[in-house]
Scaffold this active site. Structure first.
Site, PDB file in Angstrom:
ATOM      1  N   SER A 141      10.913  38.353  24.321  1.00  0.00           N
ATOM      2  CA  SER A 141      10.766  39.369  25.278  1.00  0.00           C
ATOM      3  C   SER A 141       9.372  40.004  25.514  1.00  0.00           C
ATOM      4  O   SER A 141       8.557  39.903  24.415  1.00  0.00           O
ATOM      5  CB  SER A 141      11.732  40.471  25.088  1.00  0.00           C
ATOM      6  N   TYR A 154      15.170  47.412  19.377  1.00  0.00           N
ATOM      7  CA  TYR A 154      14.975  46.074  20.114  1.00  0.00           C
ATOM      8  C   TYR A 154      13.557  45.459  20.007  1.00  0.00           C
ATOM      9  O   TYR A 154      13.498  44.286  19.648  1.00  0.00           O
ATOM     10  CB  TYR A 154      15.324  46.217  21.725  1.00  0.00           C
TER      11      TYR A 154
HETATM   12  N1  LIG Z   1      17.438  41.210  30.927  1.00  0.00           N
HETATM   13  C1  LIG Z   1      16.223  41.327  30.552  1.00  0.00           C
HETATM   14  O1  LIG Z   1      15.386  42.288  31.124  1.00  0.00           O
HETATM   15  C2  LIG Z   1      15.556  40.675  29.532  1.00  0.00           C
HETATM   16  C3  LIG Z   1      14.154  40.776  29.259  1.00  0.00           C
HETATM   17  C4  LIG Z   1      13.688  39.960  28.283  1.00  0.00           C
HETATM   18  C5  LIG Z   1      14.272  39.114  27.480  1.00  0.00           C
HETATM   19  N2  LIG Z   1      15.890  39.367  27.529  1.00  0.00           N
HETATM   20  C6  LIG Z   1      16.576  38.383  26.480  1.00  0.00           C
HETATM   21  O2  LIG Z   1      17.027  37.480  27.280  1.00  0.00           O
HETATM   22  C7  LIG Z   1      18.415  36.992  26.776  1.00  0.00           C
HETATM   23  C8  LIG Z   1      19.480  37.004  27.746  1.00  0.00           C
HETATM   24  O3  LIG Z   1      19.822  38.119  28.202  1.00  0.00           O
HETATM   25  P1  LIG Z   1      20.065  38.698  29.709  1.00  0.00           P
HETATM   26  O4  LIG Z   1      19.179  39.239  30.220  1.00  0.00           O
HETATM   27  O5  LIG Z   1      20.619  37.418  30.315  1.00  0.00           O
HETATM   28  O6  LIG Z   1      21.420  39.753  29.399  1.00  0.00           O
HETATM   29  P2  LIG Z   1      22.936  39.460  29.555  1.00  0.00           P
HETATM   30  O7  LIG Z   1      23.255  39.078  30.985  1.00  0.00           O
HETATM   31  O8  LIG Z   1      23.653  40.521  28.768  1.00  0.00           O
HETATM   32  O9  LIG Z   1      23.343  38.028  28.467  1.00  0.00           O
HETATM   33  C9  LIG Z   1      23.520  37.955  27.370  1.00  0.00           C
HETATM   34  C10 LIG Z   1      24.143  36.898  26.808  1.00  0.00           C
HETATM   35  O10 LIG Z   1      24.159  36.709  25.548  1.00  0.00           O
HETATM   36  C11 LIG Z   1      25.510  36.497  24.966  1.00  0.00           C
HETATM   37  N3  LIG Z   1      25.521  37.017  23.550  1.00  0.00           N
HETATM   38  C12 LIG Z   1      25.293  38.410  23.339  1.00  0.00           C
HETATM   39  N4  LIG Z   1      25.604  38.445  21.895  1.00  0.00           N
HETATM   40  C13 LIG Z   1      26.120  37.150  21.632  1.00  0.00           C
HETATM   41  C14 LIG Z   1      26.666  36.536  20.197  1.00  0.00           C
HETATM   42  N5  LIG Z   1      26.868  37.299  19.353  1.00  0.00           N
HETATM   43  N6  LIG Z   1      27.163  35.459  20.091  1.00  0.00           N
HETATM   44  C15 LIG Z   1      26.990  34.675  21.098  1.00  0.00           C
HETATM   45  N7  LIG Z   1      26.490  35.001  22.435  1.00  0.00           N
HETATM   46  C16 LIG Z   1      26.101  36.275  22.738  1.00  0.00           C
HETATM   47  C17 LIG Z   1      26.382  37.008  25.898  1.00  0.00           C
HETATM   48  O11 LIG Z   1      27.659  36.433  25.664  1.00  0.00           O
HETATM   49  P3  LIG Z   1      28.713  36.968  25.166  1.00  0.00           P
HETATM   50  O12 LIG Z   1      28.818  38.533  25.339  1.00  0.00           O
HETATM   51  O13 LIG Z   1      30.247  36.299  26.145  1.00  0.00           O
HETATM   52  O14 LIG Z   1      29.038  36.461  23.852  1.00  0.00           O
HETATM   53  C18 LIG Z   1      25.691  36.845  27.260  1.00  0.00           C
HETATM   54  O15 LIG Z   1      26.010  35.412  27.686  1.00  0.00           O
HETATM   55  C19 LIG Z   1      18.487  37.818  25.547  1.00  0.00           C
HETATM   56  O16 LIG Z   1      18.055  37.379  24.346  1.00  0.00           O
HETATM   57  C20 LIG Z   1      17.718  39.277  26.031  1.00  0.00           C
HETATM   58  O17 LIG Z   1      17.229  39.910  24.760  1.00  0.00           O
HETATM   59  C21 LIG Z   1      16.392  39.843  28.537  1.00  0.00           C
END
Ligand SMILES: NC(=O)c1ccc[n+]([C@@H]2O[C@H](COP(=O)([O-])OP(=O)(O)OC[C@H]3O[C@@H](n4cnc5c(N)ncnc54)[C@H](OP(=O)(O)O)[C@@H]3O)[C@@H](O)[C@H]2O)c1
Length: 257
Positions: A141, A154
């Site tokens: 990120s 975070y």
């Molecule tokens: N959205 C942003 O602005 C942003 C920016 C930079 C980086 N990111 C990163 O991108 C990645 C994906 O996030 P997203 O934005 O797509 O958010 P999201 O829609 O909330 O998706 C998060 C995913 O991670 C899974 N997850 C969470 N805890 C888990 C666990 N203990 N075991 C297995 N799976 C788990 C969730 O699945 P379950 O709950 O079904 O397990 C879900 O599929 C993350 O690493 C986040 O930090 C996001």
């Protein structure tokens, strides 16, 4: 077929989009997350295979790795062993200044974002290396480059992810495994809903007046990184919305009431 790709956290957002993009490129995709109903639906849609995965739980990671190994065995002689690990599971929990840090939330963020990614690497690295052109592709990120007020827990976790991936990249030098990272800024997913404990109004406010990245934008970056030839290692790809020039610099248009 480019090979077998494993995507963690594929039940929503970036993980689901990456799984779709990779399947579209001909990868045989294996998806994991805790919400198995969702990954089951995704798998049916894109011709992938789904298995429960909780990256916080080493037993669950071991069971998931056994499932991946079984698919690898089935595909031996065709596309096995697994070639790509998309370490995407993660997220932010809470929003508070350091002075009010919630230790449980800090631990949870370290557990999922850092140790979760490390557990997956430990479990799958032998298969990726055996492939002869393995790829560990982790979703970091912009929060791992620029700390911002109320985000320190975070920030600390995503800085740690970047440190671990940089060390891994050096440790694997000379071995047939690429170590890549995509580091997005603001992406409209369930991320903010999770961060704010399900508060929809607070989550929506994050994206107000901004055109953020979509999960598909980042999924496409992941697909592209994985499609580079074996001698090309995309170490870090920072991708931000045009409206965002850093973790704290966001241009917002006025939104009429
Ligand atoms: N959205 C942003 O602005 C942003 C920016 C930079 C980086 N990111 C990163 O991108 C990645 C994906 O996030 P997203 O934005 O797509 O958010 P999201 O829609 O909330 O998706 C998060 C995913 O991670 C899974 N997850 C969470 N805890 C888990 C666990 N203990 N075991 C297995 N799976 C788990 C969730 O699945 P379950 O709950 O079904 O397990 C879900 O599929 C993350 O690493 C986040 O930090 C996001």
């Amino acid at each position: 077929m480019p090979g077998i790709a494993v995507v963690s956290g594929a039940s929503s957002g970036i993980g689901a989009a990456a799984a779709r993009a990779l399947a579209g490129d001909g990868w045989r995709v294996l998806v994991g997350a805790r919400r198995v109903d969702r990954i089951g639906g995704l798998a049916a849609e894109i011709g992938a295979v789904a298995h429960h995965l909780d990256v916080d739980d080493s037993g669950s990671v071991e069971r998931f790795a056994a499932f991946v190994a079984a698919v690898d065995d089935d595909e031996a002689g065709t596309v096995g062993p697994s070639r790509l690990l998309v370490n995407n599971a993660g997220g932010a929990f809470g929003w508070a200044p350091v002075a009010d840090a919630d230790e449980q939330q800090w631990r949870a963020m370290y557990e999922t974002n850092v140790l979760g990614a490390v557990r997956m690497i430990k479990a799958l690295l032998p298969m990726l290396e055996a492939h002869g052109d393995g790829i560990v592709l982790t979703v970091g990120s912009i929060a791992g480059y620029e700390p911002y007020p109320n985000g320190a827990g975070y920030n600390a976790a995503k800085f740690a992810v970047r440190a671990a991936m940089s060390a891994l990249r050096q440790e694997l030098l000379g071995r047939p495994v690429r170590v890549c990272e995509v580091d997005p800024g603001m992406v409209e997913t369930e991320f903010s809903l999770v961060r704010f404990g399900g508060d929809e109004a607070r989550a929506a406010a994050v994206y107000q007046g901004v055109t953020p990245l979509t999960a598909e934008d980042v999924g496409e970056c992941i697909r592209w990184i994985a499609a580079r030839p074996p001698h090309v290692n995309v170490d870090q790809l920072v991708v931000l919305a045009r409206d965002q020039a850093g973790a704290r610099q966001i241009h917002r248009r006025e939104v009429p009431d």
